[in-house]
Design a protein around this motif. Structure first.
Motif, PDB file in Angstrom:
ATOM      1  N   ASN A 280       0.845  -1.193   0.000  1.00  0.00           N
ATOM      2  CA  ASN A 280       0.000   0.000   0.000  1.00  0.00           C
ATOM      3  C   ASN A 280       0.879   1.242   0.000  1.00  0.00           C
ATOM      4  OD1 ASN A 280      -2.815  -1.069   0.290  1.00  0.00           O
ATOM      5  ND2 ASN A 280      -1.881  -2.027   2.078  1.00  0.00           N
ATOM      6  N   LEU A 281       0.367   2.312  -0.597  1.00  0.00           N
ATOM      7  CA  LEU A 281       1.088   3.581  -0.681  1.00  0.00           C
ATOM      8  C   LEU A 281       0.353   4.648   0.124  1.00  0.00           C
ATOM      9  CD1 LEU A 281       1.891   3.495  -4.503  1.00  0.00           C
ATOM     10  CD2 LEU A 281       3.293   2.647  -2.608  1.00  0.00           C
ATOM     11  N   PHE A 282       1.115   5.512   0.794  1.00  0.00           N
ATOM     12  CA  PHE A 282       0.558   6.538   1.662  1.00  0.00           C
ATOM     13  C   PHE A 282       1.219   7.887   1.393  1.00  0.00           C
ATOM     14  CE2 PHE A 282      -0.153   2.558   3.788  1.00  0.00           C
ATOM     15  CZ  PHE A 282      -1.388   2.695   4.398  1.00  0.00           C
ATOM     16  N   LYS A 283       0.474   8.951   1.641  1.00  0.00           N
ATOM     17  CA  LYS A 283       0.984  10.323   1.602  1.00  0.00           C
ATOM     18  C   LYS A 283       0.449  11.036   2.830  1.00  0.00           C
ATOM     19  CE  LYS A 283       2.731  14.111  -0.294  1.00  0.00           C
ATOM     20  NZ  LYS A 283       4.099  14.308  -0.667  1.00  0.00           N
TER      21      LYS A 283
ATOM     22  N   GLU B  79      -5.130   9.380  -9.706  1.00  0.00           N
ATOM     23  CA  GLU B  79      -3.813   9.977  -9.926  1.00  0.00           C
ATOM     24  C   GLU B  79      -3.072   9.982  -8.597  1.00  0.00           C
ATOM     25  OE1 GLU B  79      -1.920  14.347 -11.061  1.00  0.00           O
ATOM     26  OE2 GLU B  79      -4.027  13.958 -11.478  1.00  0.00           O
ATOM     27  N   PHE B  80      -1.790   9.609  -8.636  1.00  0.00           N
ATOM     28  CA  PHE B  80      -0.995   9.636  -7.414  1.00  0.00           C
ATOM     29  C   PHE B  80      -0.583  11.073  -7.107  1.00  0.00           C
ATOM     30  CE2 PHE B  80      -0.458   5.214  -8.703  1.00  0.00           C
ATOM     31  CZ  PHE B  80      -0.743   4.576  -7.501  1.00  0.00           C
ATOM     32  N   PRO B  81      -0.452  11.404  -5.821  1.00  0.00           N
ATOM     33  CA  PRO B  81      -0.091  12.775  -5.438  1.00  0.00           C
ATOM     34  C   PRO B  81       1.393  13.067  -5.692  1.00  0.00           C
ATOM     35  CG  PRO B  81      -0.240  11.401  -3.493  1.00  0.00           C
ATOM     36  CD  PRO B  81      -0.676  10.547  -4.660  1.00  0.00           C
ATOM     37  N   ASP B  82       1.768  14.304  -5.431  1.00  0.00           N
ATOM     38  CA  ASP B  82       3.170  14.689  -5.517  1.00  0.00           C
ATOM     39  C   ASP B  82       3.998  13.833  -4.571  1.00  0.00           C
ATOM     40  OD1 ASP B  82       2.575  16.651  -7.381  1.00  0.00           O
ATOM     41  OD2 ASP B  82       2.428  18.246  -5.879  1.00  0.00           O
ATOM     42  N   LEU B  83       5.242  13.655  -4.923  1.00  0.00           N
ATOM     43  CA  LEU B  83       6.158  12.831  -4.133  1.00  0.00           C
ATOM     44  C   LEU B  83       6.724  13.628  -2.961  1.00  0.00           C
ATOM     45  CD1 LEU B  83       7.881  11.264  -7.225  1.00  0.00           C
ATOM     46  CD2 LEU B  83       6.294  10.131  -5.673  1.00  0.00           C
ATOM     47  N   PRO B  84       7.275  12.939  -1.960  1.00  0.00           N
ATOM     48  CA  PRO B  84       7.493  11.500  -1.829  1.00  0.00           C
ATOM     49  C   PRO B  84       6.260  10.771  -1.282  1.00  0.00           C
ATOM     50  CG  PRO B  84       8.429  12.590   0.068  1.00  0.00           C
ATOM     51  CD  PRO B  84       7.889  13.681  -0.843  1.00  0.00           C
ATOM     52  N   LEU B  85       6.287   9.436  -1.458  1.00  0.00           N
ATOM     53  CA  LEU B  85       5.241   8.572  -0.917  1.00  0.00           C
ATOM     54  C   LEU B  85       5.866   7.586   0.062  1.00  0.00           C
ATOM     55  CD1 LEU B  85       3.245   7.602  -4.143  1.00  0.00           C
ATOM     56  CD2 LEU B  85       2.796   9.495  -2.560  1.00  0.00           C
ATOM     57  N   ASP B  86       5.083   7.177   1.043  1.00  0.00           N
ATOM     58  CA  ASP B  86       5.479   6.099   1.947  1.00  0.00           C
ATOM     59  C   ASP B  86       4.977   4.793   1.337  1.00  0.00           C
ATOM     60  OD1 ASP B  86       6.159   8.245   3.600  1.00  0.00           O
ATOM     61  OD2 ASP B  86       4.382   8.006   4.871  1.00  0.00           O
ATOM     62  N   ILE B  87       5.704   3.704   1.587  1.00  0.00           N
ATOM     63  CA  ILE B  87       5.276   2.394   1.101  1.00  0.00           C
ATOM     64  C   ILE B  87       5.186   1.436   2.282  1.00  0.00           C
ATOM     65  CG2 ILE B  87       7.670   1.823   0.454  1.00  0.00           C
ATOM     66  CD1 ILE B  87       6.481  -0.037  -1.713  1.00  0.00           C
ATOM     67  N   GLN B  88       4.073   0.731   2.361  1.00  0.00           N
ATOM     68  CA  GLN B  88       3.869  -0.278   3.400  1.00  0.00           C
ATOM     69  C   GLN B  88       3.842  -1.644   2.727  1.00  0.00           C
ATOM     70  OE1 GLN B  88      -0.124  -1.075   5.030  1.00  0.00           O
ATOM     71  NE2 GLN B  88       0.769  -0.591   7.032  1.00  0.00           N
TER      72      GLN B  88
ATOM     73  N   ASP C  34      -2.276   9.303   4.846  1.00  0.00           N
ATOM     74  CA  ASP C  34      -3.489   8.861   4.146  1.00  0.00           C
ATOM     75  C   ASP C  34      -3.140   7.845   3.063  1.00  0.00           C
ATOM     76  OD1 ASP C  34      -5.167  10.611   5.584  1.00  0.00           O
ATOM     77  OD2 ASP C  34      -4.663  12.263   4.220  1.00  0.00           O
ATOM     78  N   LYS C  35      -3.924   6.772   2.980  1.00  0.00           N
ATOM     79  CA  LYS C  35      -3.709   5.769   1.939  1.00  0.00           C
ATOM     80  C   LYS C  35      -4.076   6.376   0.588  1.00  0.00           C
ATOM     81  CE  LYS C  35      -4.959   1.049   0.686  1.00  0.00           C
ATOM     82  NZ  LYS C  35      -5.738  -0.127   1.103  1.00  0.00           N
ATOM     83  N   VAL C  36      -3.123   6.341  -0.362  1.00  0.00           N
ATOM     84  CA  VAL C  36      -3.356   6.926  -1.687  1.00  0.00           C
ATOM     85  C   VAL C  36      -3.324   5.888  -2.799  1.00  0.00           C
ATOM     86  CG1 VAL C  36      -2.530   9.219  -1.018  1.00  0.00           C
ATOM     87  CG2 VAL C  36      -0.907   7.542  -1.968  1.00  0.00           C
ATOM     88  N   GLY C  37      -3.026   4.637  -2.450  1.00  0.00           N
ATOM     89  CA  GLY C  37      -3.008   3.596  -3.471  1.00  0.00           C
ATOM     90  C   GLY C  37      -2.757   2.226  -2.886  1.00  0.00           C
ATOM     91  N   SER C  38      -3.201   1.211  -3.620  1.00  0.00           N
ATOM     92  CA  SER C  38      -2.921  -0.173  -3.248  1.00  0.00           C
ATOM     93  C   SER C  38      -2.381  -0.889  -4.478  1.00  0.00           C
ATOM     94  CB  SER C  38      -4.169  -0.859  -2.705  1.00  0.00           C
ATOM     95  OG  SER C  38      -5.199  -0.828  -3.669  1.00  0.00           O
TER      96      SER C  38
END
Length: 196
Positions: free
Chosen positions: A100-103, A128-137, A106-110
């Motif tokens: 899962n991806l977070f910004k 659409e994914f938000p501006d970077l950086p993103l956290d990854i779980q 908040d979860k922004v993608g799976s």
């Protein structure tokens, strides 16, 4: 011959190698691994024999990866609208069940492997994914999760980003020790679809 039609292909010293499985061959059986040429050369003892042996029988077992951190490698064509990645150097037994991806918490993608077995495809929660950086779980098959803060810093295809954490080191109970399987060599020098 000893290995199909090539009686000269033998592994006399029973070499041991450790390789990383990063994808799955969709047309292959569950007891088949495609090794890159470098790994096959270590097993056969020479680069010349690696290209001649074809299918050989090996014993394998799943072992812990001792990497301190994992890294993300973006697929070609990745963007804010389509994101694909490989996960490498995942510790523990290397088995990842979810991503899962977070910004900003908040979860922004799976991510899933539904589109193809060799890499993770991520769907943005809002298209659409938000501006970077993103956290990854990442969550391992054992249920253990870790979140790497600010790890994804690029949408550029081929970019590699080292994360700041990793899964633990304990093997899962579904380890496949001393199982017979077949192995073939691949000739692509860039291939890293090896096995553990």
């Amino acid at each position: 011959g000893a290995y199909g039609s090539n009686p000269n292909c033998r592994c006399g010293s029973s070499p041991t190698i450790t390789v990383q499985a990063i994808d799955q061959c969709p047309e292959c059986s569950d007891s088949h691994f495609d090794l890159n040429a470098a790994a096959m050369a270590q097993i056969t003892g020479s680069e010349a024999m690696a290209g001649l042996c074809g299918i050989i029988t090996v014993d394998y077992e799943r072992v812990d990866c001792e990497a301190n951190t994992f890294y993300v490698k973006n697929k070609g064509g990745t963007s804010q609208w389509w994101y694909g990645m490989h996960l490498n150097d995942v510790a523990g037994d290397g088995g990842v069940s979810s991503v899962n991806l977070f910004k900003d918490g908040d979860k922004v993608g799976s991510c899933t492997k539904n589109e193809g077995p060799s890499f993770w495809i991520c769907a943005a929660s809002n298209g659409e994914f938000p501006d970077l950086p993103l956290d990854i779980q990442i969550t391992g098959y054992s249920g253990t999760s870790v979140t790497a803060s600010g790890c994804i810093t690029s949408y550029e295809g081929g970019a590699e980003m080292r994360c700041n954490t990793n899964l633990g080191g304990a093997s899962t109970s579904d380890s496949t020790s001393d199982t017979k399987t077949t192995t073939t060599t691949t000739t692509s020098s860039g291939s890293s679809g090896s096995t553990a």
